[in-house]
Each structure stands twice: as C-alpha cells, then as structure tokens.
Scaffold this active site. Structure first.
Site, PDB file in Angstrom:
ATOM      1  CD  GLU A 167      -2.437  11.933 -33.728  1.00  0.00           C
ATOM      2  OE1 GLU A 167      -3.372  11.126 -33.760  1.00  0.00           O
ATOM      3  OE2 GLU A 167      -1.535  11.966 -34.599  1.00  0.00           O
ATOM      4  CD  GLU A 364      -7.064  12.494 -35.588  1.00  0.00           C
ATOM      5  OE1 GLU A 364      -6.414  11.517 -36.028  1.00  0.00           O
ATOM      6  OE2 GLU A 364      -6.636  13.651 -35.555  1.00  0.00           O
TER       7      GLU A 364
END
Length: 461
Positions: A167, A364
């Site tokens: 991320e 995720e």
C-alpha cells in the site's frame, strides 16, 4: 462432494501480517523506526496510548503461530521484513540476530508446507532515514535498494514471491496529505515527490531482483474503486481524477511501465510535477512486475465538487472531487467503512480488461470489529459477521475467476489480532484472538470455517 463455489487448483489460502504490527518493537535487537519515534513523541495520538512495543509478539511465538496457521489450512502466508530490524539505522551492518529470526520463520513456514510471501516495506521507515527526509530524499532510494538486495541474497534461495511495498499510497496520504502517519506534513507537492521516489525505489528493486533471482516480484496495492455518484459528466470526471491520484498513480507504472497522461497533465496544470532524473523513464518502463497483490476493504464514492475550493488554501486532492455517501449503504460501523463486496469483482475485471490480466491475488481483505469479547460463547468468539464478510467477498472473487480473471489466491487480514498503527487494538481482525496480558491465542469461529474452506478448496452457500 460438489461445491457451489470451487476455486482453481493450488489456490493460495492464507493471511497477511506485517513486522511492525506483530513482532513487537522492543523484542530483540532492532533500530528505531518512525512509529517508535512518533509514539515516544506524541503517545496521545495513539488509541489507548498503546504503542508498537505492545503487539502479538510474533518475534517470540512464531513457531507456535506457524503451527496454528497450518492447523487452519494455510498454504501461504504474507509477512514483512522490518528494515530497521534487519539493518538498524537503515544502512550499514546487517543484524545477524534478525537474519537468524527471519531464516527460522521462513524455514518453519516451509517445513509446514506454507509458502512465504515476503514484503519489504510496510510503512516502517527507519528513523535515521526519515531524519534526512525519508522518501523526499533520493538518497533513501539507494539505501532501500541496497536493503532489498541484501534481503534477496539472504532469503531468496527459499523465498520465491517478493513484494517491494505494501500500500505505498498510504504513507503518501498519511504522512504528506492527511496527517495520520509521521512525519505529519500536509503538502500535496511533497506527497507527489514521495510517491514518485517510492515508485523509483520499487523499480530499482525489481531490476536487481530480475538480474539475480529466479522467483517472482511484485507490489501490493490497495485498489479502492472510485464510483461516481451518477453518470453526469461532472461526476464521472471527479471519479476519474480520484482514480488517477489514488489508484493509477501506482498501478499504471507498476504494471504498464508508464504514468497516465491525464495524471501528468493534471499535475502539470497545478505545478505539482515531481523532480525527476535522467534514466527514470527507462527504469520505469523496463521493470514491470510479475505478480500483483490487491488489498480491498471498501469502495470510494465520489461526486463533482459543489463549491469552489478556497484559492488561498493549500491545494489538496479534494480540490477536484468530493466524497459521496450512498444512501442505504452497508457499513462496518466500527471502522466507519462501507462494505461493498462487488468492489472486489470490479477491481479484477479492470485488471483483466486494462492491465493484461496480470497474475494477481487478494493479499488483504478483512473486517475489524470493536469489543469482540461481546461475542464469546463458551471459550471462543462466534464471529459469524466475519465469516459472512469473507464468504460474500469470495463469491464475487469466484465470479471474477469464472469471467476469466487471473486470480491466484485469497489472504485475510490478519492471522492474529494485531497492533494497528494509531488504532492499536481498537478493532480486531484476526482468525485468532490474542489476550494482551497473557499472550494466549484462541481460535475464533472463522478460523474453523476457513480451515474447512481451504481443505475443500471452496465452500457451499
């Protein structure tokens, strides 16, 4: 038995974690990172004033935890290496205790037939490098590249799936736009420079990996679909700009080797373009990823701005769009996030149609709930809400696979309730609960359900 939802052979079932959220920053020899520093400086900004030293102590309990992973059907597990642990200070001597620890973790995983997916950076800049500007400073790119090369050489004989960043947009947003990560700067131009340098660091690591290693390397992006309020041209334009800034700014260079022209034009119009160096374009173009990790939690809903920005205010992404709350949306009230399962399908169709159907997996996805002890019956947390959350996302993932999307696996965030940046243990995400006082782990109902899904390689409705 015929299953309603059957997944491809050798599908990756597992979970994801990160070093700073699980290892415990006071365990073993470790340099300080930005979280250690910020917590020491402003503990009041952390939920219940719980800092990064109080975690699930994976550094101590990893052997038993890996046995638990196997027990609930994991054939893969995504972890991260702490740069500040492996190389305290970010440059210089390698910490041999850390080498031994990560070697043992990797070997234990492999002994249990769990493939390690290793990520190199999860928001945890060594403090000494942040003190010279962090990703604002091009020197940090070279330090990161050296760190990546050391990790590849130490562990690459056994680890065949690597990821440069998790991320990478989040440190940009948190550290340079919205003040929820250190160094707590609000400056759109600096944010763009930080994002650009992060991508250059990613590309240099990919280049080194492809020269010397024989596995796969990728990046993990939180792809949050930008849905327009309506089909009106102004709403569509707003959603497109939002997508350019928060998704395509990393997705396009990582996968395609180019930045979107629309993004470059937008930044040029507002004098926001980053400083570059000769050779950057070739580096970006030539070093594409092998595998994409996709993190998905919530959609982003966007509308055209209804009021002009204050021209004297600092320029921010929200100069170009406003957020829109869809009436009747389904919510995770504890996290304040909308639950929209179809988003996972839309992401994958976009990758199929616009990104050469790159090999990808959900790295995720998860649901954090506050005060989960409310749901204890007998000796375990009956987290049917989490089972429902996973199941409904897996249904849409299954539909995407049927539509030809190149999806290889699903990892839940996370294996054991972990420390979560500024939120500490406010919301719990794990298959296993952890008692912070005793470190006792207890499997939740979802752990047993997931074990059966992994065993059958699918599930019935």
């Amino acid at each position: 038995m015929t299953l309603n939802y059957s997944f491809p052979e050798n599908f990756w079932w597992g979970s994801a974690s990160s070093a700073p959220q699980s290892e415990g920053s006071n365990n073993g020899i470790k340099g300080r990172d930005i979280w250690d520093h910020w917590y020491q400086k402003e503990p009041n900004r952390f939920f219940d004033q719980i800092g990064p030293s109080q975690t699930s102590d994976f550094f101590i309990h990893y052997r038993q935890d890996i046995e638990r992973m196997k027990r609930i059907g994991h054939n893969s597990f995504r972890l991260s290496i702490s740069w500040a642990r492996l190389i305290p200070g970010g440059t210089g001597e390698v910490n041999q205790e850390a080498v031994q620890f990560y070697n043992d973790v990797i070997n234990q995983l492999l002994a249990h037939k769990i493939e390690p997916f290793v990520n190199l950076f999860h928001f945890d800049m060594p403090l000494e490098l942040q003190n010279i500007g962090g990703w604002e400073n091009r020197k940090v790119i070279d330090a990161y590249t050296k760190y990546a090369e050391i990790a590849f050489n130490l562990f690459g004989d056994r680890v065949k799936k690597w990821f440069t960043f998790n991320e990478p947009i989040v440190p940009v947003e948190g550290g340079y736009l919205y003040d929820f990560h250190y160094p707590n700067i609000i400056d759109f131009k600096k944010a763009i420079q930080v994002a650009y340098h992060t991508m250059i660091a990613h590309k240099q690591a990919v280049q080194i990996y492809h020269k010397n290693q024989d596995g796969e390397i990728g990046i993990i992006l939180n792809l949050t679909p930008s849905y327009p309020r309506s089909q009106h041209p102004a709403d569509l334009k707003a959603a497109n700009i939002c997508d350019l800034i928060f998704n395509r700014s990393f997705l396009d260079p990582a996968v395609k080797g180019t930045y979107p022209h629309e993004l470059i034009e937008l930044l040029a119009d507002y004098d926001l373009l980053p400083e570059t160096e000769f050779g950057d374009n070739q580096l970006i173009e030539s070093n594409k990823i092998d595998l994409l990790g996709v993190n998905y939690y919530q959609p982003r809903r966007v509308k055209a701005k209804e009021d002009l920005p204050n021209p004297d205010s600092p320029i921010m992404p929200e100069w170009f769009f406003s957020y829109y709350q869809m009436p009747g949306r389904k919510m995770n009230i504890y996290r304040g996030w909308e639950i929209y399962e179809k988003g996972i399908y839309d992401i994958m169709i976009n990758l199929r149609d616009n990104y050469d159907n790159i090999r990808s997996f959900i790295s995720e996805n998860g649901m954090g709930v506050q005060d989960e002890d409310r749901f204890i019956e007998g000796d375990r947390i009956e987290d049917d809400y989490r089972i429902e959350f996973i199941k409904e996302h897996l249904k849409w993932l299954h539909k995407a696979i049927k539509a030809g999307c190149n999806i290889r696996g699903y990892h839940l965030w996370t294996f054991i309730d972990n420390w979560s940046w500024m939120n500490a243990y406010k919301n719990r995400y794990g298959f296993y609960s952890v008692n912070l006082d005793t470190q006792k782990r207890t499997a939740k109902k979802s752990a047993y359900w997931f074990a059966e899904v992994a065993k059958q390689n699918g599930f019935n409705d």
